[in-house]
Design a protein around this motif. Structure first.
Motif, PDB file in Angstrom:
ATOM      1  N   ARG A 478       0.831  -1.208   0.000  1.00  0.00           N
ATOM      2  CA  ARG A 478       0.000   0.000   0.000  1.00  0.00           C
ATOM      3  C   ARG A 478       0.864   1.256   0.000  1.00  0.00           C
ATOM      4  O   ARG A 478       0.515   2.265  -0.629  1.00  0.00           O
ATOM      5  N   GLU A 481       1.923   1.996  -3.477  1.00  0.00           N
ATOM      6  CA  GLU A 481       0.838   2.622  -4.237  1.00  0.00           C
ATOM      7  C   GLU A 481       0.709   4.100  -3.885  1.00  0.00           C
ATOM      8  O   GLU A 481       0.529   4.949  -4.745  1.00  0.00           O
ATOM      9  N   ARG A 482       0.794   4.412  -2.577  1.00  0.00           N
ATOM     10  CA  ARG A 482       0.723   5.817  -2.157  1.00  0.00           C
ATOM     11  C   ARG A 482       1.878   6.614  -2.749  1.00  0.00           C
ATOM     12  O   ARG A 482       1.704   7.741  -3.213  1.00  0.00           O
ATOM     13  N   ASN A 483       3.067   6.021  -2.701  1.00  0.00           N
ATOM     14  CA  ASN A 483       4.238   6.730  -3.216  1.00  0.00           C
ATOM     15  C   ASN A 483       4.076   7.076  -4.696  1.00  0.00           C
ATOM     16  O   ASN A 483       4.533   8.125  -5.152  1.00  0.00           O
ATOM     17  N   ARG A 485       1.478   7.935  -6.101  1.00  0.00           N
ATOM     18  CA  ARG A 485       0.547   9.067  -6.233  1.00  0.00           C
ATOM     19  C   ARG A 485       1.131  10.373  -5.699  1.00  0.00           C
ATOM     20  O   ARG A 485       0.460  11.412  -5.721  1.00  0.00           O
ATOM     21  N   SER A 486       2.349  10.336  -5.182  1.00  0.00           N
ATOM     22  CA  SER A 486       2.936  11.530  -4.576  1.00  0.00           C
ATOM     23  C   SER A 486       3.032  12.662  -5.592  1.00  0.00           C
ATOM     24  O   SER A 486       3.177  12.439  -6.793  1.00  0.00           O
ATOM     25  N   MET A 641       2.837  13.940   0.079  1.00  0.00           N
ATOM     26  CA  MET A 641       1.724  12.989   0.013  1.00  0.00           C
ATOM     27  C   MET A 641       0.513  13.625  -0.673  1.00  0.00           C
ATOM     28  O   MET A 641       0.205  14.802  -0.465  1.00  0.00           O
ATOM     29  N   ASP A 645      -4.531  10.622   0.043  1.00  0.00           N
ATOM     30  CA  ASP A 645      -3.888   9.759   1.029  1.00  0.00           C
ATOM     31  C   ASP A 645      -3.777  10.437   2.394  1.00  0.00           C
ATOM     32  O   ASP A 645      -3.763   9.758   3.420  1.00  0.00           O
ATOM     33  N   GLU A 649      -5.032   9.021   6.053  1.00  0.00           N
ATOM     34  CA  GLU A 649      -4.262   9.079   7.298  1.00  0.00           C
ATOM     35  C   GLU A 649      -5.075   9.709   8.418  1.00  0.00           C
ATOM     36  O   GLU A 649      -4.983   9.295   9.576  1.00  0.00           O
TER      37      GLU A 649
END
Length: 719
Positions: A478, A481-483, A485-486, A641, A645, A649
């Motif tokens: 996960r 995946e977040r990275n 979208r950075s 971020m 995302d 958090e």
């Protein structure tokens, strides 16, 4: 220090290749000189020599020592100056006092790389001697490993360089046909644990390295080397200190881009953080948690125990594509289903429902009283129909809703393994989806254990370890995946010039307003008449606040007064405020007094950011007001971020229910909180002189109505 994350430049890629080439000298030298060889057996230099002979080193070997003649058939040179020019690697088995002269001699002879076993440098506080040694090596064009280095082993070519013991090493295939783990450890003893544990599971090591004090080459160089090495599948690290964080993070990103997971364990999460400067953000964004955020952003999996290190390394070595969806579980126990739900929920994972297609395919194959769902509980029926274990496992493995599968069998006897094992092996072999067979077995059935090894499957004797390892790997997937979208932040325009050190609130708020964050209506007044005029313009009631960069705690000094409702009350409050400051901070010169309209109340949150001097900026979001100190309910996120995302958090806060409305309160504007946090991240990424930002409290209003930053502290570098 500007730590904006950008793709590798041509120059950085060249530098990474050069560092990998330097490591190549240590791992595959064509010639080796051992400096400090004694005629006595089992001494450090003799052990290095024995290792080379046992492992049939094919290059030239030279030794330097005091003995005459030969040692083990190798002629002894009395001086480094007697060595041939351009030896690839020299290994120092010398006392610390002799290392400097030896390094200078190696420079004269054009030695290309030096390993320094010797202790007595920075690890005991002798920094000046280590810095001098590093300078000699650097200026002389020598790649240095150490000092205080225990050695390393190249298990691909059979090249152990160490003084602890002499042995012939089993070689790992060099072509990547078998998964293998490379490990860099700042503790030699832990390498032995990891190596032996993984070997018992049929997973070999490709390299093991003790880096010592890293006065020359270090973590980043080895990661660059392993990234390019075809024999290495996974990189494992034991870190006590990351001496060059930005180089390390860049190397970790390259490894991840090459499809090689990096797993790290770093003791120190319980260590008290360094004293904060003046802000809550500084106190909450300690060294360990800041490092944790940046490691995750670079694609590093940070684990907490040695068991997790070996478990996660094995999963990612055998299944390189980490899952994103939660796991499926097959078991024989309804009680375990409940335990699994609780355990995984605490780990932040869900067990997804099966797809309609999988349920429909599974239902006619199961007894009517076993519902096709996740977790799949076969109960006692498997005793009479052991083939159900294969049917159920194959169904879970084929379901696209599930990211991984855990087979959690509470009966761990050898008979159970013999009965059910072949079905599980048949269901799992050749699959790419991560899976763990968990039998809490006191002993293993030999046939079953061999089948697991032959098919590269994962067998665990602890169901809880299995779930925790799958949790770590899923969160890793996960994070990747977040990275992806950075965001890449563009600089702001026309922000003005900031002074040095803590900025007065009015300056901080002017900065916030310039980047699009709402602040209360108001202005700075330098005289009482100006203050009354401002209050009448913005409208009563107002707050008044004493303003000076040196006044870090203006509330405690009596420099804040709230809910002043008319001009007469303002005149009285103005005098009281100045009297309070004169008592609390005699001689302090104020910039003036900030006059602001009282903001509409809302949920009190805090949004902050801190620039770690080594790692770079992180953004902090959480419950604000007095609850910051009382609860510390915050999340730290990378400065780049994505808003989507950041919202996720926020939902991980212990107080997250407050965001969605409780006891009749409306939901608050979560989108504006995340957008503001993103703006603060952008500010930190593009204005490198800012060290800390602390917005506390921020009043978050009802959904769609935004937020107001009621207080602001901005701290810049001192010089």
């Amino acid at each position: 220090m500007n730590t904006t994350i950008v793709p590798d430049t041509h120059e950085s890629l060249i530098a990474a290749g050069a560092s990998a080439a330097a490591v190549e000298l240590f791992m595959r030298p064509r010639s080796v000189a051992i400096v400090g060889v004694s005629s006595k057996a089992a001494t450090a230099g003799r052990t290095v020599l024995t290792n080379l002979k046992l492992n049939e080193f094919a290059g030239d070997v030279h030794i330097v020592g005091r003995a005459d003649g030969e040692i083990d058939g190798v002629p002894v040179s009395q001086s480094i100056d007697d060595l041939p020019k351009g030896v690839d690697l020299a290994v120092f088995a010398l006392p610390a006092v002799a290392v400097k002269d030896a390094m200078e001699a190696c420079v004269r002879r054009g030695v290309r790389a030096v390993t320094v076993f010797s202790s007595g440098f920075a690890e005991i506080g002798n920094h000046s001697a280590q810095e001098e040694l590093a300078a000699i090596a650097h200026d002389g064009g020598i790649a240095m490993l150490g000092p205080n280095c225990l050695g390393y082993t190249n298990l691909v070519d059979g090249m152990p360089v160490g003084f602890a013991n002499a042995r012939k090493v089993a070689r790992t295939p060099s072509d990547g046909t078998r998964p293998a783990v490379a490990m860099v450890s700042q503790s030699g003893g832990l390498m032995a644990y990891v190596s032996s544990t993984l070997a018992s599971r049929g997973l070999p090591m490709s390299y093991t390295v003790s880096t010592g004090n890293e006065a020359g080459i270090g973590l980043a160089d080895f990661i660059n080397f392993f990234t390019l090495d075809p024999a290495t599948t996974v990189i494992a690290l034991y870190l006590e200190e990351v001496r060059k964080p930005q180089e390390f993070l860049a190397a970790a990103r390259r490894a991840r881009a090459a499809g090689k997971p990096v797993i790290a364990i770093h003791p120190g999460r319980g260590e008290k953080g360094k004293a904060a400067i003046q802000s809550h953000t500084g106190a909450l964004a300690g060294d360990y948690v800041s490092m944790q955020v940046h490691l995750s952003r670079a694609g590093v999996t940070l684990v907490e125990t040695l068991e997790e290190l070996v478990d996660v390394a094995e999963i990612l070595a055998r299944y390189p594509q980490p899952p994103v969806a939660g796991p499926g579980i097959l078991t024989f126990s309804g009680g375990f289903c409940a335990i699994a739900h609780d355990f995984l929920e605490e780990e932040g994972l869900e067990m997804p429902a099966l797809t309609e297609d999988v349920r429909a395919a599974l239902e006619p194959k199961l007894p009517s009283y076993i519902p096709p769902k996740n977790p799949l509980d076969l109960g006692t029926q498997a005793i009479w129909q052991p083939e159900l274990t294969q049917i159920g496992t194959e169904a879970l493995m084929s379901d696209p809703n599930l990211g991984s599968v855990i087979v959690a069998i509470n009966s761990g006897t050898a008979r159970s393994q013999h009965t059910y094992g072949p079905y599980f092996v048949e269901a799992l072999k050749g699959r790419s989806k991560p899976a763990i067979l968990s039998f809490p077995a006191p002993e293993l059935d030999p046939d079953f254990a061999q089948a697991v090894l032959d098919n590269g499957l994962i067998l665990s004797r602890s169901i809880e370890r299995s779930m925790r390892a799958i949790s770590r790997v899923t969160h890793y997937g996960r994070a990747l995946e977040r990275n992806a979208r950075s965001v890449i932040h563009a600089p702001f325009e026309d922000l003005g010039v900031l002074g040095r050190g803590p900025q007065p609130e009015w300056v901080g708020k002017r900065l916030l307003s310039a980047i699009g964050i709402r602040i209360p209506d108001g202005d700075l007044a330098r005289t009482l008449d100006e203050g009354v005029a401002i209050a009448e313009r913005v409208g009563f009631p107002v707050a008044i606040k004493a303003q000076a960069g040196a006044l870090a705690h203006k509330t405690e000094a009596g420099g804040v007064m709230l809910s002043i409702r008319n001009a007469d009350a303002l005149r009285t409050a103005w005098q009281t405020l100045h009297d309070n400051i004169a008592r609390a901070a005699p001689g302090l010169m104020l910039d003036g007094v900030l006059i602001e309209r009282m903001a509409d109340k809302g949920l009190e949150l805090m949004i902050g950011a801190k620039r770690d001097p080594k790692w770079g900026p992180v953004v902090l979001i959480g419950l604000g007001g007095i609850w910051v100190e009382a609860l510390g309910d915050v999340r730290l996120v990378p400065a780049d971020m994505a808003v989507k995302d950041i919202i996720a958090e926020l939902d991980k806060l212990r107080s997250a229910k407050l965001l969605h409305g409780v006891r009749g309160a409306p939901p608050v504007d979560i989108q504006s909180v995340a957008a503001t946090a993103s703006l603060i991240g952008r500010l930190m990424m593009t204005v490198p002189e800012i060290e800390e930002i602390d917005l506390n409290p921020v009043f978050v209003h009802a959904e769609g109505q935004g937020l107001t930053a009621v207080d602001a502290l901005v701290i810049t570098g001192q010089g």
